[in-house]
Scaffold this motif. Structure first.
Motif, PDB file in Angstrom:
ATOM      1  N   PRO A  75       0.835  -1.203   0.000  1.00  0.00           N
ATOM      2  CA  PRO A  75       0.000   0.000   0.000  1.00  0.00           C
ATOM      3  C   PRO A  75       0.877   1.262   0.000  1.00  0.00           C
ATOM      4  O   PRO A  75       2.036   1.238   0.434  1.00  0.00           O
ATOM      5  N   TRP A  76       0.290   2.353  -0.460  1.00  0.00           N
ATOM      6  CA  TRP A  76       0.993   3.643  -0.448  1.00  0.00           C
ATOM      7  C   TRP A  76      -0.068   4.737  -0.360  1.00  0.00           C
ATOM      8  O   TRP A  76      -1.252   4.486  -0.565  1.00  0.00           O
ATOM      9  N   ASP A  77       0.382   5.965  -0.032  1.00  0.00           N
ATOM     10  CA  ASP A  77      -0.549   7.091   0.045  1.00  0.00           C
ATOM     11  C   ASP A  77       0.134   8.376  -0.416  1.00  0.00           C
ATOM     12  O   ASP A  77       1.356   8.405  -0.596  1.00  0.00           O
ATOM     13  N   GLY A  78      -0.683   9.404  -0.611  1.00  0.00           N
ATOM     14  CA  GLY A  78      -0.177  10.721  -1.027  1.00  0.00           C
ATOM     15  C   GLY A  78      -1.267  11.763  -0.852  1.00  0.00           C
ATOM     16  O   GLY A  78      -2.465  11.441  -0.787  1.00  0.00           O
ATOM     17  N   SER A  79      -0.855  13.031  -0.768  1.00  0.00           N
ATOM     18  CA  SER A  79      -1.793  14.130  -0.520  1.00  0.00           C
ATOM     19  C   SER A  79      -2.263  14.732  -1.836  1.00  0.00           C
ATOM     20  O   SER A  79      -1.503  14.828  -2.804  1.00  0.00           O
ATOM     21  N   VAL A  80      -3.535  15.135  -1.816  1.00  0.00           N
ATOM     22  CA  VAL A  80      -4.160  15.765  -2.976  1.00  0.00           C
ATOM     23  C   VAL A  80      -4.932  16.985  -2.481  1.00  0.00           C
ATOM     24  O   VAL A  80      -5.587  16.949  -1.429  1.00  0.00           O
ATOM     25  N   TRP A  81      -4.834  18.122  -3.270  1.00  0.00           N
ATOM     26  CA  TRP A  81      -5.563  19.338  -2.900  1.00  0.00           C
ATOM     27  C   TRP A  81      -6.777  19.481  -3.812  1.00  0.00           C
ATOM     28  O   TRP A  81      -6.680  19.416  -5.034  1.00  0.00           O
ATOM     29  N   LEU A  82      -7.935  19.643  -3.172  1.00  0.00           N
ATOM     30  CA  LEU A  82      -9.159  19.882  -3.931  1.00  0.00           C
ATOM     31  C   LEU A  82      -9.231  21.339  -4.343  1.00  0.00           C
ATOM     32  O   LEU A  82      -8.477  22.202  -3.833  1.00  0.00           O
ATOM     33  N   ASP A  83     -10.114  21.656  -5.257  1.00  0.00           N
ATOM     34  CA  ASP A  83     -10.288  23.047  -5.682  1.00  0.00           C
ATOM     35  C   ASP A  83     -10.759  23.938  -4.546  1.00  0.00           C
ATOM     36  O   ASP A  83     -10.601  25.171  -4.595  1.00  0.00           O
ATOM     37  N   SER A  84     -11.318  23.332  -3.522  1.00  0.00           N
ATOM     38  CA  SER A  84     -11.785  24.090  -2.360  1.00  0.00           C
ATOM     39  C   SER A  84     -10.666  24.329  -1.354  1.00  0.00           C
ATOM     40  O   SER A  84     -10.930  24.716  -0.216  1.00  0.00           O
ATOM     41  N   HIS A  85      -9.411  24.055  -1.783  1.00  0.00           N
ATOM     42  CA  HIS A  85      -8.233  24.235  -0.938  1.00  0.00           C
ATOM     43  C   HIS A  85      -8.267  23.355   0.288  1.00  0.00           C
ATOM     44  O   HIS A  85      -7.758  23.729   1.361  1.00  0.00           O
TER      45      HIS A  85
END
Length: 533
Positions: free
Chosen positions: A478-488
């Motif tokens: 397994p792995w993970d990572g951060s993502v930014w939505l348009d709503s910041h």
């Protein structure tokens, strides 16, 4: 009118009358001559064998000729019966008489070279056929032609009896064998062998013991078994016995194939019966008259019907009525509708389309199948599927619970199959990515979902790595990572491999966004194949 004219008219009448009388006299003499000549033709040959034919009809014959024609076939013409009578000595008589009307008279000799001949004459449309016999033996009591016909018939009957593949023999009034054909003699020699130098006994040894002796004219038919020394299997014969005068004639045909077929059929039925007896599925068969002809013990155990009732061969509706009385059939609202349902059941079973599940009042569940059988029969199979239904309900309950638990998670969870199809998504996922209807994502795949994620978020290497992982088939870790939505808003996208090549993707708010240092733990229940219904 003058006297001269009157005398002329009177003279004409007299001349006409005389002419008429003259013509009548000529006609009478002509016909009398023909009649007299026909009688004369026969009278001249009164002591001979003479036939007088007009075309194919026998106009007259001498007494001796009529005796020969006494036994003739009714469906044949007189000429055809005459030809059949003389066919043994004069086989080409038909062709030799074909030109008699042209020639007028001819002499026809027999083909066998014996004495006697035929003298044929044609006169005034009539043919006179005379059989001339040997004049050296005038005192014979049986006419030579009659004797020849009798001998010919006797020879034919004798050859039929001798050459018949059937066994034919005859007993006298005291039960002594007085005649047997070749087939009987050969079988007797096989059963009762004698030495090479011994003389064949007469009468031959009996092949069958205690054959029937009919009293009346009706034949008696029975079966007899013969064990031969050179064959492992016995020979079965069907013997027909007929009383003829004081004697009894027997005809035996080989019926071994029929007997062996019946034995094979009986053995097959017994095998089927034993097989049916070991089945856990209840079986009942009704014939074309809808009467019970076969059932197995499992039917008694399942339906609780008494054995003596089933052995009595009840009708289909009596059988269903008894099931209803025992509460072994779904209870309808009223009896009339139930009868209509049973008529529809029979019709569907005849066509092979009856497959129903019967929930019973006692909690059991039967699967009932109706199938057509040969000759208009129908069969019903009763199977107790209560345990299967209970297990299915249990699995469905577990699946519903697991789905409810996943729906209650705060994290957005999506599961993709090995081929990339979206197979599961909880309510948090639908709320996060703007798909409120569960049906709207039932036919989506990974690339469609990825496009939605990229559209509503900032560019991120997470999407690229996620696409590579799904396209490659799986990732071992397994792995993970951060993502930014348009709503910041920052969310953590976590990939986890699942069994059978499935993929789990979880979207969880980051710790900074949630204000909590504790991680959100995601629990996934993936229904296995053994839990599917």
């Amino acid at each position: 009118m003058s006297q001269l004219a009157f005398l002329g008219a009177t003279g004409a009448l007299i001349l006409g009358a005389l002419a008429a009388v003259g013509m009548m006299s000529i006609w009478i003499r002509t016909n009398s001559k023909t009649e007299v000549t026909a009688r004369t033709l026969i009278r001249e040959a009164e002591d001979s064998i003479t036939f007088l034919f007009e075309d194919e009809t026998l106009s007259d014959a001498t007494p001796l000729a009529r005796d020969l024609m006494e036994f003739r076939e009714a469906h044949r013409s007189d000429w055809e019966n005459f030809l059949a009578l003389l066919s043994s000595r004069f086989p080409h008589l038909r062709s030799k008489c074909g030109d008699l009307a042209t020639v007028g008279k001819k002499k026809i000799k027999p083909a066998d070279g014996q004495n006697g001949w035929i003298e044929a004459e044609f006169w005034n449309g009539m043919a006179r056929i005379t059989l001339v016999q040997d004049q050296d033996h005038p005192d014979e009591t049986i006419h030579p032609l009659t004797a020849t016909a009798m001998e010919h018939e006797l020879e034919t009957l004798r050859s039929i009896g001798e050459d018949s593949p059937q066994l034919i023999w005859k007993h006298d009034a005291e039960g002594v064998l007085i005649w047997a054909n070749r087939s009987y003699m050969e079988l007797s020699e096989i059963l009762h062998a004698i030495g090479p130098n011994d003389v064949l006994p007469w009468p031959p040894r009996e092949v069958f013991n205690q054959t029937a002796r009919p009293v009346g004219a009706a034949p008696v038919i029975d079966m007899h078994r013969v064990d031969t020394p050179d064959q492992e299997k016995p020979i079965w014969f069907e013997i027909t016995s007929l009383k003829r005068g004081t004697d009894t004639i027997h005809f035996a045909i080989d019926a071994s194939a029929v007997v062996f077929a019946r034995d094979a059929q009986r053995s097959f039925v017994q095998t089927l019966t034993k097989t049916f007896a070991q089945l856990s599925v209840g079986l009942v068969i009704f014939d074309s008259d809808r009467r019970l002809v076969l059932f197995n013990p499992a039917l008694v155990d399942l339906t609780l019907l008494p054995t003596n009732f089933l052995i009595a061969r009840p009708t289909l509706f009596s059988f269903l009525d008894r099931l209803r009385d025992n509460q072994m059939i779904p209870e309808p609202k009223d009896y009339a509708s139930w009868r209509d349902q049973m008529v529809a059941l029979e019709s569907a079973a005849t066509e092979g389309n009856y497959h129903e599940t019967w929930p019973l009042p006692n909690g059991q569940t039967f699967r009932v199948t109706g199938k057509p059988h040969p000759n208009g029969a129908i069969a019903f199979l009763f199977e107790d599927i209560s345990d299967e239904i209970s297990l299915t309900r249990k699995f469905r309950s577990q699946i519903d619970i697991s789905a409810a638990v996943i729906d209650n998670l705060a994290s957005a969870v999506a599961v993709f199959s090995s081929s990339g199809s979206l197979v599961l998504a909880n309510s948090a996922y639908r709320s996060l990515w703007g798909t409120q209807s569960e049906d709207a994502i039932s036919s989506r795949d990974f690339l469609e979902e990825l496009q939605i994620w990229q559209t509503t978020s900032a560019p991120s290497p997470v999407w690229v790595k996620l696409q590579e992982t799904i396209t490659r088939g799986r990732s071992d870790t397994p792995w993970d990572g951060s993502v930014w939505l348009d709503s910041h808003v920052e969310i953590v996208c976590r990939y986890s491999p699942l069994p059978d090549g499935n993929h789990q993707i979880t979207f969880t708010p980051s710790e900074r966004e949630s204000g909590s240092a504790s991680k959100v733990e995601t629990v996934i229940f993936r229904p296995s194949q053994s839990m599917s219904v």
